[in-house]
Design a protein around this motif. Sequence first.
Motif, mmCIF file in Angstrom:
data_model
loop_
_atom_site.group_PDB
_atom_site.id
_atom_site.type_symbol
_atom_site.label_atom_id
_atom_site.label_comp_id
_atom_site.label_asym_id
_atom_site.label_seq_id
_atom_site.Cartn_x
_atom_site.Cartn_y
_atom_site.Cartn_z
ATOM 1 N N GLY A 158 0.790 -1.225 0.000
ATOM 2 C CA GLY A 158 0.000 0.000 0.000
ATOM 3 C C GLY A 158 0.818 1.269 0.000
ATOM 4 O O GLY A 158 0.253 2.363 0.091
ATOM 5 N N GLN A 159 2.158 1.165 -0.127
ATOM 6 C CA GLN A 159 2.980 2.372 -0.023
ATOM 7 C C GLN A 159 2.869 3.292 -1.236
ATOM 8 O O GLN A 159 3.273 4.453 -1.173
ATOM 9 C CB GLN A 159 4.447 1.999 0.216
ATOM 10 N N THR A 160 2.306 2.808 -2.342
ATOM 11 C CA THR A 160 2.131 3.698 -3.495
ATOM 12 C C THR A 160 1.083 4.775 -3.211
ATOM 13 O O THR A 160 1.169 5.879 -3.740
ATOM 14 C CB THR A 160 1.724 2.893 -4.741
ATOM 15 N N GLY A 161 0.089 4.466 -2.392
ATOM 16 C CA GLY A 161 -0.870 5.469 -1.933
ATOM 17 C C GLY A 161 -1.601 6.212 -3.037
ATOM 18 O O GLY A 161 -1.901 7.398 -2.905
ATOM 19 N N GLY A 162 -1.883 5.535 -4.155
ATOM 20 C CA GLY A 162 -2.609 6.201 -5.242
ATOM 21 C C GLY A 162 -1.759 7.126 -6.083
ATOM 22 O O GLY A 162 -2.299 7.915 -6.874
ATOM 23 N N ARG A 163 -0.430 7.051 -5.960
ATOM 24 C CA ARG A 163 0.432 7.962 -6.732
ATOM 25 C C ARG A 163 0.339 7.715 -8.229
ATOM 26 O O ARG A 163 0.615 8.614 -9.027
ATOM 27 C CB ARG A 163 1.878 7.837 -6.253
ATOM 28 N N GLY A 164 -0.015 6.495 -8.625
ATOM 29 C CA GLY A 164 -0.205 6.247 -10.056
ATOM 30 C C GLY A 164 -1.342 7.075 -10.623
ATOM 31 O O GLY A 164 -1.242 7.629 -11.724
ATOM 32 N N TYR A 165 -2.421 7.188 -9.866
ATOM 33 C CA TYR A 165 -3.562 8.002 -10.316
ATOM 34 C C TYR A 165 -3.217 9.491 -10.283
ATOM 35 O O TYR A 165 -3.624 10.245 -11.176
ATOM 36 C CB TYR A 165 -4.773 7.718 -9.434
ATOM 37 N N ILE A 166 -2.472 9.913 -9.259
ATOM 38 C CA ILE A 166 -2.069 11.323 -9.200
ATOM 39 C C ILE A 166 -1.099 11.632 -10.337
ATOM 40 O O ILE A 166 -1.132 12.722 -10.924
ATOM 41 C CB ILE A 166 -1.450 11.647 -7.831
ATOM 42 N N GLY A 167 -0.230 10.665 -10.668
ATOM 43 C CA GLY A 167 0.656 10.850 -11.817
ATOM 44 C C GLY A 167 -0.125 11.024 -13.100
ATOM 45 O O GLY A 167 0.224 11.845 -13.960
ATOM 46 N N LEU A 168 -1.196 10.257 -13.248
ATOM 47 C CA LEU A 168 -2.066 10.403 -14.418
ATOM 48 C C LEU A 168 -2.695 11.794 -14.440
ATOM 49 O O LEU A 168 -2.798 12.435 -15.493
ATOM 50 C CB LEU A 168 -3.148 9.327 -14.382
ATOM 51 N N ALA A 169 -3.096 12.289 -13.255
ATOM 52 C CA ALA A 169 -3.653 13.642 -13.175
ATOM 53 C C ALA A 169 -2.601 14.687 -13.523
ATOM 54 O O ALA A 169 -2.899 15.692 -14.183
ATOM 55 C CB ALA A 169 -4.199 13.888 -11.766
ATOM 56 N N ALA A 170 -1.350 14.465 -13.092
ATOM 57 C CA ALA A 170 -0.268 15.398 -13.424
ATOM 58 C C ALA A 170 -0.030 15.441 -14.925
ATOM 59 O O ALA A 170 0.222 16.509 -15.503
ATOM 60 C CB ALA A 170 1.015 14.997 -12.700
ATOM 61 N N MET A 171 -0.119 14.278 -15.577
ATOM 62 C CA MET A 171 0.040 14.228 -17.028
ATOM 63 C C MET A 171 -1.062 15.015 -17.735
ATOM 64 O O MET A 171 -0.808 15.762 -18.677
ATOM 65 C CB MET A 171 0.025 12.774 -17.494
ATOM 66 N N ILE A 172 -2.302 14.856 -17.267
ATOM 67 C CA ILE A 172 -3.423 15.583 -17.879
ATOM 68 C C ILE A 172 -3.268 17.078 -17.626
ATOM 69 O O ILE A 172 -3.476 17.903 -18.523
ATOM 70 C CB ILE A 172 -4.753 15.055 -17.322
ATOM 71 N N PHE A 173 -2.907 17.449 -16.390
ATOM 72 C CA PHE A 173 -2.672 18.856 -16.069
ATOM 73 C C PHE A 173 -1.602 19.449 -16.983
ATOM 74 O O PHE A 173 -1.709 20.594 -17.434
ATOM 75 C CB PHE A 173 -2.245 18.975 -14.604
#
Length: 420
Positions: free
Chosen positions: A288-303
């Motif tokens: 669980g240490q990723t803590g959703g960072r993959g989804y936030i990374g996807l948001a950073a790419m869209i931003f």
Amino acid sequence: MSSAIVAKPPAKQPAPGRRRISLPILLLVIAGVLVLTSVVRLITDADGITSTGQMSTALRLAVPIGLAGLGGLWAERAGVVNIGLEGMLILGTWFGAFAGYQWGPWVGILFGILGGAIGGLLHAIVTVTFNVNHIVSGVAINILALGATRYLSTFAFEGKEGGTSKQSPPVESLGSFSVPGLSDWLQDLNEKHWFLVSDLAGLLGGLFTDLSPLTVIAVAMVPLSWWVLWRTAFGLRLRSCGENPVAAESLGVNVYKYKYLAVIISGGLAGLGGAFLSLVASNIYLEGQTGGRGYIGLAAMIFGNWMPGGLALGAGLFGYTDSLKLRGGGTNVHALLLLLAILLVIGAIYLVWRKRYIPAVITAAVSALMFAWYGLTDEVPNQVVTATPYVVTLLVLSLSAQRLRMPKADGQPYRRGQGK
């Protein structure tokens, strides 16, 4: 004989919301935000919001987000939506810690990249070869990665020097370094708390203080990706697969090959981000240490509008808000409420100038609420601090949505020879 003059139709003007922000304007906006931040720091005495330690922590937290987003950029530029970034991050954390524990951290980095690339290969097989919906495949990769790492941990880590089915034994550190002379000078300048100068010193000091070698490699991936994708024939062919694969195929481009390569590289970059989490951020694999960072990374790419520079800016923003949990969270977030309120006032004025009165009124009302919240409290609750990165993610995406332009064939099904 009659003659007619055929007037050339006027060029179609882009919609106001679609106009791209030029580099000078972007730099001016960043400079303005920095000046406002410095003003807020002086008003609130929250010196931590631009301290060297805060910026160094923000950079460390931004790296896995940025690498995940960069992985998403490679895949989507080739026309494949990669929702499986979270799963590829998870695979990177596990493989990195497993190999790092056995053979050292540098081997762990290579295995982390390999683990993420395996996830990318699976995603490519399902989406490119079998033409399965990209979202469904990505979600399946995330679930598969979570279950597989739990299962593998019971054999690889249980009973070994503190390892369990949910965590690995400690891994040897890669170490860290600071740039001699420059780091100390910037930190001393930051501690003087001068207007703007000390804030700039804190921002730059975070880039030269307490760096991991893997941080330097990760940061270098941003300009390297830009150069490969926008300055090489390989990158041109890859991007053509995401814009118009039928046209690319008609010019002799092997669309399947480039999609496969892009998604495998995407997984490798996400795996590198996962290895960073288990080898640098914590020196241990923890479920669980990723803590959703993959989804936030996807948001950073869209931003970032599917561009490496904007992605890096978004990852830095999300890393900064995430770092607030670790360094003076309640006080610093309280100070940033004032900054947000001021920015909303400026936004409301801009909307009035553009004659968009209803959004302007709503923005002004939210700004008033932010001012009231700041004025009536001295510190925000820890729950608000914890939620800040995710709230910022939603706000940034909602505010930047009108300026986004994804690759035209992103996520669309493609079969070889369909243009014939």
